[in-house]
Design a protein around this motif. Structure first.
Motif, PDB file in Angstrom:
ATOM      1  N   ILE A  56       0.842  -1.200   0.000  1.00  0.00           N
ATOM      2  CA  ILE A  56       0.000   0.000   0.000  1.00  0.00           C
ATOM      3  C   ILE A  56       0.876   1.249   0.000  1.00  0.00           C
ATOM      4  O   ILE A  56       0.534   2.265  -0.639  1.00  0.00           O
ATOM      5  CB  ILE A  56      -0.990   0.008   1.190  1.00  0.00           C
ATOM      6  N   ASN A  57       2.023   1.209   0.673  1.00  0.00           N
ATOM      7  CA  ASN A  57       2.932   2.356   0.649  1.00  0.00           C
ATOM      8  C   ASN A  57       3.495   2.582  -0.755  1.00  0.00           C
ATOM      9  O   ASN A  57       3.653   3.725  -1.197  1.00  0.00           O
ATOM     10  CB  ASN A  57       4.068   2.162   1.655  1.00  0.00           C
ATOM     11  N   GLU A  58       3.786   1.490  -1.455  1.00  0.00           N
ATOM     12  CA  GLU A  58       4.245   1.601  -2.836  1.00  0.00           C
ATOM     13  C   GLU A  58       3.166   2.208  -3.726  1.00  0.00           C
ATOM     14  O   GLU A  58       3.434   3.040  -4.591  1.00  0.00           O
ATOM     15  CB  GLU A  58       4.642   0.220  -3.374  1.00  0.00           C
ATOM     16  N   LYS A  93      13.361   2.328  -6.063  1.00  0.00           N
ATOM     17  CA  LYS A  93      12.345   1.339  -5.687  1.00  0.00           C
ATOM     18  C   LYS A  93      12.958  -0.047  -5.532  1.00  0.00           C
ATOM     19  O   LYS A  93      12.588  -0.799  -4.614  1.00  0.00           O
ATOM     20  CB  LYS A  93      11.246   1.309  -6.741  1.00  0.00           C
ATOM     21  N   LEU A  94      13.875  -0.396  -6.425  1.00  0.00           N
ATOM     22  CA  LEU A  94      14.533  -1.696  -6.334  1.00  0.00           C
ATOM     23  C   LEU A  94      15.362  -1.804  -5.057  1.00  0.00           C
ATOM     24  O   LEU A  94      15.380  -2.858  -4.404  1.00  0.00           O
ATOM     25  CB  LEU A  94      15.419  -1.920  -7.559  1.00  0.00           C
ATOM     26  N   ASP A  95      16.029  -0.723  -4.695  1.00  0.00           N
ATOM     27  CA  ASP A  95      16.818  -0.719  -3.453  1.00  0.00           C
ATOM     28  C   ASP A  95      15.900  -0.871  -2.236  1.00  0.00           C
ATOM     29  O   ASP A  95      16.242  -1.584  -1.278  1.00  0.00           O
ATOM     30  CB  ASP A  95      17.617   0.583  -3.335  1.00  0.00           C
ATOM     31  N   LYS A  96      14.764  -0.204  -2.276  1.00  0.00           N
ATOM     32  CA  LYS A  96      13.818  -0.306  -1.170  1.00  0.00           C
ATOM     33  C   LYS A  96      13.288  -1.735  -1.041  1.00  0.00           C
ATOM     34  O   LYS A  96      13.178  -2.270   0.070  1.00  0.00           O
ATOM     35  CB  LYS A  96      12.654   0.659  -1.389  1.00  0.00           C
ATOM     36  N   LEU A  97      12.966  -2.358  -2.165  1.00  0.00           N
ATOM     37  CA  LEU A  97      12.491  -3.744  -2.136  1.00  0.00           C
ATOM     38  C   LEU A  97      13.588  -4.683  -1.629  1.00  0.00           C
ATOM     39  O   LEU A  97      13.317  -5.593  -0.823  1.00  0.00           O
ATOM     40  CB  LEU A  97      12.044  -4.170  -3.538  1.00  0.00           C
ATOM     41  N   LYS A  98      14.802  -4.450  -2.063  1.00  0.00           N
ATOM     42  CA  LYS A  98      15.922  -5.284  -1.604  1.00  0.00           C
ATOM     43  C   LYS A  98      16.086  -5.177  -0.096  1.00  0.00           C
ATOM     44  O   LYS A  98      16.267  -6.184   0.598  1.00  0.00           O
ATOM     45  CB  LYS A  98      17.206  -4.846  -2.318  1.00  0.00           C
ATOM     46  N   GLY A  99      15.981  -3.944   0.421  1.00  0.00           N
ATOM     47  CA  GLY A  99      16.098  -3.745   1.862  1.00  0.00           C
ATOM     48  C   GLY A  99      14.980  -4.420   2.627  1.00  0.00           C
ATOM     49  O   GLY A  99      15.200  -4.993   3.703  1.00  0.00           O
ATOM     50  N   PHE A 100      13.780  -4.371   2.080  1.00  0.00           N
ATOM     51  CA  PHE A 100      12.639  -5.023   2.727  1.00  0.00           C
ATOM     52  C   PHE A 100      12.848  -6.531   2.788  1.00  0.00           C
ATOM     53  O   PHE A 100      12.557  -7.165   3.814  1.00  0.00           O
ATOM     54  CB  PHE A 100      11.357  -4.702   1.956  1.00  0.00           C
ATOM     55  N   LYS A 101      13.358  -7.120   1.720  1.00  0.00           N
ATOM     56  CA  LYS A 101      13.561  -8.573   1.662  1.00  0.00           C
ATOM     57  C   LYS A 101      14.696  -9.030   2.569  1.00  0.00           C
ATOM     58  O   LYS A 101      14.702 -10.172   3.033  1.00  0.00           O
ATOM     59  CB  LYS A 101      13.796  -8.999   0.210  1.00  0.00           C
ATOM     60  N   ILE A 102      15.653  -8.124   2.814  1.00  0.00           N
ATOM     61  CA  ILE A 102      16.735  -8.459   3.747  1.00  0.00           C
ATOM     62  C   ILE A 102      16.198  -8.539   5.177  1.00  0.00           C
ATOM     63  O   ILE A 102      16.568  -9.419   5.954  1.00  0.00           O
ATOM     64  CB  ILE A 102      17.869  -7.409   3.652  1.00  0.00           C
ATOM     65  N   ASP A 134       7.255 -11.631  -3.930  1.00  0.00           N
ATOM     66  CA  ASP A 134       8.348 -11.152  -4.777  1.00  0.00           C
ATOM     67  C   ASP A 134       7.854 -10.861  -6.194  1.00  0.00           C
ATOM     68  O   ASP A 134       8.236  -9.853  -6.799  1.00  0.00           O
ATOM     69  CB  ASP A 134       9.472 -12.187  -4.837  1.00  0.00           C
ATOM     70  N   LYS A 135       7.007 -11.722  -6.707  1.00  0.00           N
ATOM     71  CA  LYS A 135       6.470 -11.549  -8.058  1.00  0.00           C
ATOM     72  C   LYS A 135       5.641 -10.275  -8.160  1.00  0.00           C
ATOM     73  O   LYS A 135       5.772  -9.507  -9.127  1.00  0.00           O
ATOM     74  CB  LYS A 135       5.621 -12.775  -8.416  1.00  0.00           C
ATOM     75  N   ILE A 136       4.785 -10.044  -7.166  1.00  0.00           N
ATOM     76  CA  ILE A 136       3.903  -8.875  -7.195  1.00  0.00           C
ATOM     77  C   ILE A 136       4.696  -7.594  -6.979  1.00  0.00           C
ATOM     78  O   ILE A 136       4.481  -6.595  -7.687  1.00  0.00           O
ATOM     79  CB  ILE A 136       2.805  -9.024  -6.121  1.00  0.00           C
ATOM     80  N   ALA A 137       5.611  -7.605  -6.030  1.00  0.00           N
ATOM     81  CA  ALA A 137       6.408  -6.410  -5.742  1.00  0.00           C
ATOM     82  C   ALA A 137       7.264  -6.014  -6.943  1.00  0.00           C
ATOM     83  O   ALA A 137       7.393  -4.828  -7.269  1.00  0.00           O
ATOM     84  CB  ALA A 137       7.284  -6.646  -4.509  1.00  0.00           C
ATOM     85  N   ASP A 146       8.136  -2.828 -12.206  1.00  0.00           N
ATOM     86  CA  ASP A 146       8.297  -2.935 -13.658  1.00  0.00           C
ATOM     87  C   ASP A 146       7.181  -2.219 -14.410  1.00  0.00           C
ATOM     88  O   ASP A 146       7.444  -1.421 -15.323  1.00  0.00           O
ATOM     89  CB  ASP A 146       8.331  -4.410 -14.075  1.00  0.00           C
ATOM     90  N   TYR A 147       5.933  -2.498 -14.046  1.00  0.00           N
ATOM     91  CA  TYR A 147       4.826  -1.921 -14.806  1.00  0.00           C
ATOM     92  C   TYR A 147       4.715  -0.409 -14.604  1.00  0.00           C
ATOM     93  O   TYR A 147       4.299   0.306 -15.518  1.00  0.00           O
ATOM     94  CB  TYR A 147       3.513  -2.628 -14.450  1.00  0.00           C
ATOM     95  N   SER A 148       5.084   0.080 -13.425  1.00  0.00           N
ATOM     96  CA  SER A 148       5.112   1.532 -13.229  1.00  0.00           C
ATOM     97  C   SER A 148       6.179   2.167 -14.121  1.00  0.00           C
ATOM     98  O   SER A 148       5.966   3.231 -14.722  1.00  0.00           O
ATOM     99  CB  SER A 148       5.392   1.870 -11.764  1.00  0.00           C
ATOM    100  N   TYR A 149       7.325   1.504 -14.222  1.00  0.00           N
ATOM    101  CA  TYR A 149       8.422   1.990 -15.072  1.00  0.00           C
ATOM    102  C   TYR A 149       8.016   1.959 -16.545  1.00  0.00           C
ATOM    103  O   TYR A 149       8.227   2.935 -17.280  1.00  0.00           O
ATOM    104  CB  TYR A 149       9.653   1.126 -14.823  1.00  0.00           C
ATOM    105  N   TYR A 150       7.423   0.849 -16.960  1.00  0.00           N
ATOM    106  CA  TYR A 150       6.995   0.745 -18.355  1.00  0.00           C
ATOM    107  C   TYR A 150       5.929   1.801 -18.680  1.00  0.00           C
ATOM    108  O   TYR A 150       5.937   2.396 -19.767  1.00  0.00           O
ATOM    109  CB  TYR A 150       6.422  -0.645 -18.638  1.00  0.00           C
ATOM    110  N   SER A 151       5.012   2.035 -17.742  1.00  0.00           N
ATOM    111  CA  SER A 151       3.973   3.047 -17.962  1.00  0.00           C
ATOM    112  C   SER A 151       4.589   4.425 -18.164  1.00  0.00           C
ATOM    113  O   SER A 151       4.114   5.221 -18.983  1.00  0.00           O
ATOM    114  CB  SER A 151       2.999   3.081 -16.781  1.00  0.00           C
ATOM    115  N   SER A 152       5.674   4.701 -17.397  1.00  0.00           N
ATOM    116  CA  SER A 152       6.351   5.988 -17.530  1.00  0.00           C
ATOM    117  C   SER A 152       6.883   6.178 -18.946  1.00  0.00           C
ATOM    118  O   SER A 152       6.884   7.296 -19.477  1.00  0.00           O
ATOM    119  CB  SER A 152       7.512   6.084 -16.538  1.00  0.00           C
TER     120      SER A 152
END
Length: 474
Positions: free
Chosen positions: A121-123, A156-165, A174-177, A182-188
């Motif tokens: 939800i924060n994302e 965003k990738l760094d934030k996800l990596k930190g969360f998974k650590i 992992d798939k959804i996150a 990816d889809y936000s980036y592609y939309s941009s």
């Protein structure tokens, strides 16, 4: 004894621990929570657009539901017109807390499964904030734009990596996150040609690096897993818009690209038909492009042409029937037509035929509790217009159909007067008759009860000019 919110959470946690060895229980999950300022007395839980159950709130606006034989994945819940998603996996005991006045912004989770859902939800909220940045970045040249959006993606990738650590995550999370990022980036990337200043879209497309859209080779336009997911569906709309743009420019005779043209919208429908085979994804895209065009067009011939094209391609009979009614309603609201008969109720519970209120140039606008920011901003704007144009009648209609207490509370909380405020006597039929889409839709009617504008916007730069035209009509 009356259980507190935290005691419910404690019981759920203990219950899950107790049943760790029970395979049947291990495949279940609990979903519950508390809703402040509820719009009604229930929450609806869905999976892949199929209703699992309608869950009643208790007298303290709380609910708790056990999902048996859980299919791990994304679930949708809605309350009072607002919708959000949660990720449920076996043995989760997820509690939410939210305030309907700030639905997404106030939403927070506790219990087992809370961390992953709070992350998601924060994302979601951060992506909404970043959309404004993206639109500003779009004015940059392609290479500079890429550097900006690449930087946002890396963060965003760094934030996800930190969360998974810090947290043990599942392959499903992992798939959804990752898909979020990816889809936000592609939309941009897909929105760039449309938002970038300059009307020559062909030149803008030619200016892009040759590998700008290479990721399209990996996109599944028929993804059954993500077919009901916000980021995926947003990307698909942007991508279809952009893919159709290239083809449209090759055969269009227009000197300048017209995004609202019939030809371009037909190109999008044809592209959806050729590119998308998943029925759910395909029908939703077709409905979206068709309804958006028809809701903004006042050309009945063009509307009929698009509707016929849509009806030939769509396979959703319910949607097709709805679209026919929508187009018919718009046709009845042609400029110059008499305003239809609609019954209203004021906040003293007195009933009115709307035509009995129209004996001067009249502005009719709408609001819903589900669009709370629009509710506030539109009322501020209407108050400004009322002071500026005392000869105009302003009728403001709440469309929710929740009864009178909730809209009255919203009006009181924001110090808005009840004068000229109404609700529909029959919300569903009236919303359909007036084809209220989008929520910003405003109608202007002259003193003879004839429709002057059937779909304008009080925030439009030329609205006051339109209003003066209605005032000066004989």
């Amino acid at each position: 004894m009356r259980l507190t919110y935290l005691s419910i959470l404690l019981i759920l946690t203990l219950f899950n621990c107790k049943n760790d060895g029970n395979d049947a229980e291990n495949n279940n999950a609990y979903f519950g929570g508390e809703i402040m300022n509820p719009n009604n007395d229930f929450v609806v839980l869905l999976k892949s657009e199929k209703v699992i159950d309608t869950i009643k709130l208790d007298n303290r606006n709380r609910f708790l539901y056990k999902v048996n034989d859980l299919e791990a994945g994304l679930y949708t819940f809605y309350h009072g017109g607002e919708v959000q998603m949660v990720l449920l996996e076996p043995k989760d005991s997820l509690l939410l807390r939210l305030n309907t006045l700030e639905f997404d912004e106030s939403l927070v989770f506790t219990g087992k499964g809370a961390k992953k859902n709070n992350y998601l939800i924060n994302e979601f909220l951060e992506n909404e904030i970043q959309e404004n940045k993206i639109y500003k970045f779009c004015q940059l040249k392609p290479q500079a734009y890429l550097r900006r959006i690449d930087s946002l993606k890396d963060m965003k990738l760094d934030k996800l990596k930190g969360f998974k650590i810090k947290n043990t995550t599942s392959p499903l999370f992992d798939k959804i996150a990752q898909a979020n990022i990816d889809y936000s980036y592609y939309s941009s990337k897909e929105v760039y040609p449309f938002v970038h200043h300059g009307g020559n879209k062909e030149e803008i497309l030619k200016s892009l690096p040759s590998n700008f859209y290479d990721y399209r080779k990996t996109i599944n336009y028929n993804d059954d897993f993500f077919k009901n997911y916000y980021h995926y569906n947003s990307f698909l709309k942007y991508s279809i818009n952009n893919l159709a743009l290239g083809g449209h420019l090759m055969h269009s005779d227009d000197d300048k690209f017209k995004r609202g043209s019939l030809c371009y919208t037909l190109d999008r429908l044809k592209l959806v038909d050729s590119l998308v085979s998943n029925k759910v994804v395909k029908n939703e895209l077709l409905k979206n492009f068709t309804s958006n065009y028809i809701s903004k067009s006042s050309n009945s011939e063009n509307n009929d042409a698009l509707l016929n094209a849509y009806l030939k391609i769509s396979t959703d009979e319910k949607d097709k029937a709805m679209m026919k009614r929508f187009a018919s309603s718009l046709n009845n609201l042609k400029e110059g037509s008499s305003f239809p008969s609609i019954k209203l109720v004021d906040y003293k519970n007195s009933e009115f035929e709307i035509k009995s209120l129209i004996n001067a140039p009249t502005v009719i606008s709408f609001w819903s509790h589900a669009y709370y920011d629009h509710f506030k901003e539109s009322h501020y704007k209407l108050n400004e217009l009322k002071n500026k144009y005392p000869e105009v009648r302003f009728i403001v209609i709440n469309i929710d159909g929740y009864g009178q207490e909730i809209p009255k509370s919203a009006l009181k909380a924001n110090n808005f007067m009840f004068k000229d405020e109404y609700q529909f006597k029959n919300p569903k039929e009236s919303i359909e008759a007036l084809a209220i889409q989008p929520m910003t839709k405003t109608l202007v009617v002259d003193k003879h009860q004839k429709i002057v504008y059937n779909n304008t916007n009080i925030f439009s730069v030329n609205f006051e000019e339109q209003l003066l035209g209605a005032i000066n009509r004989k």
